[in-house]
Design a protein around this motif. Structure first.
Motif, PDB file in Angstrom:
ATOM      1  N   UNK A  21       0.840  -1.086  -0.097  1.00  0.00           N
ATOM      2  CA  UNK A  21       0.021   0.168  -0.041  1.00  0.00           C
ATOM      3  C   UNK A  21       0.722   1.325   0.342  1.00  0.00           C
ATOM      4  N   UNK A  22       1.961   1.392   0.471  1.00  0.00           N
ATOM      5  CA  UNK A  22       2.756   2.207   0.822  1.00  0.00           C
ATOM      6  C   UNK A  22       3.682   2.712  -0.142  1.00  0.00           C
ATOM      7  N   UNK A  23       3.964   1.661  -1.145  1.00  0.00           N
ATOM      8  CA  UNK A  23       4.928   1.804  -2.478  1.00  0.00           C
ATOM      9  C   UNK A  23       3.938   1.939  -3.741  1.00  0.00           C
ATOM     10  N   UNK A  24       2.717   1.323  -3.128  1.00  0.00           N
ATOM     11  CA  UNK A  24       1.886   1.410  -4.748  1.00  0.00           C
ATOM     12  C   UNK A  24       1.953   0.235  -5.737  1.00  0.00           C
ATOM     13  N   UNK A  25       3.028  -0.348  -5.041  1.00  0.00           N
ATOM     14  CA  UNK A  25       2.491  -2.038  -6.260  1.00  0.00           C
ATOM     15  C   UNK A  25       3.885  -3.028  -5.096  1.00  0.00           C
ATOM     16  N   UNK A  26       3.434  -4.644  -6.401  1.00  0.00           N
ATOM     17  CA  UNK A  26       3.920  -5.763  -4.954  1.00  0.00           C
ATOM     18  C   UNK A  26       5.754  -5.216  -5.811  1.00  0.00           C
ATOM     19  N   UNK A  27       6.277  -5.687  -4.677  1.00  0.00           N
ATOM     20  CA  UNK A  27       7.853  -5.594  -5.178  1.00  0.00           C
ATOM     21  C   UNK A  27       8.220  -7.024  -6.191  1.00  0.00           C
ATOM     22  N   UNK A  28       9.283  -6.337  -6.193  1.00  0.00           N
ATOM     23  CA  UNK A  28       9.963  -7.373  -7.663  1.00  0.00           C
ATOM     24  C   UNK A  28      10.437  -8.285  -7.005  1.00  0.00           C
ATOM     25  N   UNK A  29      10.967 -10.008  -6.784  1.00  0.00           N
ATOM     26  CA  UNK A  29      11.363 -10.509  -6.641  1.00  0.00           C
ATOM     27  C   UNK A  29      13.271 -10.098  -6.002  1.00  0.00           C
ATOM     28  N   UNK A  30      13.462  -9.653  -7.481  1.00  0.00           N
ATOM     29  CA  UNK A  30      14.968  -8.928  -7.635  1.00  0.00           C
ATOM     30  C   UNK A  30      15.289  -8.010  -6.012  1.00  0.00           C
ATOM     31  N   UNK A  31      14.680  -7.238  -6.335  1.00  0.00           N
ATOM     32  CA  UNK A  31      14.163  -5.754  -5.206  1.00  0.00           C
ATOM     33  C   UNK A  31      13.928  -6.537  -3.900  1.00  0.00           C
ATOM     34  N   UNK A  32      13.271  -7.684  -3.686  1.00  0.00           N
ATOM     35  CA  UNK A  32      12.672  -7.774  -2.478  1.00  0.00           C
ATOM     36  C   UNK A  32      14.569  -8.744  -1.330  1.00  0.00           C
ATOM     37  N   UNK A  33      15.452  -9.520  -2.725  1.00  0.00           N
ATOM     38  CA  UNK A  33      16.163 -10.106  -2.523  1.00  0.00           C
ATOM     39  C   UNK A  33      17.250  -8.375  -2.107  1.00  0.00           C
TER      40      UNK A  33
END
Length: 91
Positions: free
Chosen positions: A61-73
């Protein structure tokens, strides 16, 4: 003690598979660095939040999107093992 990740997801939105995929990727990449990755169905509609030791590291909700797996890693690596190379996820 090694840190734990918790992924809180909205089951009504059908986000279990997304959360399970991200949990699998994190457990595979950080098998020596994490104590656990757990999935928690949220009672709040639309929630998809990733916690490291109960601190929010990504909130849809804060980011307005889901994380990409690369970004989350990269987020997890920077907090649990900054010297760990992530191969193609670093590019």
């Amino acid at each position: 003690m090694k840190p734990s990740i918790q992924i809180e997801y909205c089951p009504k939105c059908g986000w279990l598979l997304r959360a399970a995929y991200m949990a699998q990727e994190l457990l595979t990449t950080f098998s020596d660095d994490l104590y656990a990755v757990s999935l928690q169905p949220s009672e709040i509609a639309g929630r998809y939040t990733v916690y490291l030791n109960q601190e929010i590291i990504f909130d849809r909700k804060r980011e307005g999107r889901f994380p990409e797996i690369k970004e989350l890693k990269q987020l997890v690596r920077n907090l649990v093992n900054p010297d760990k190379p992530l191969g193609h996820s670093d590019r």
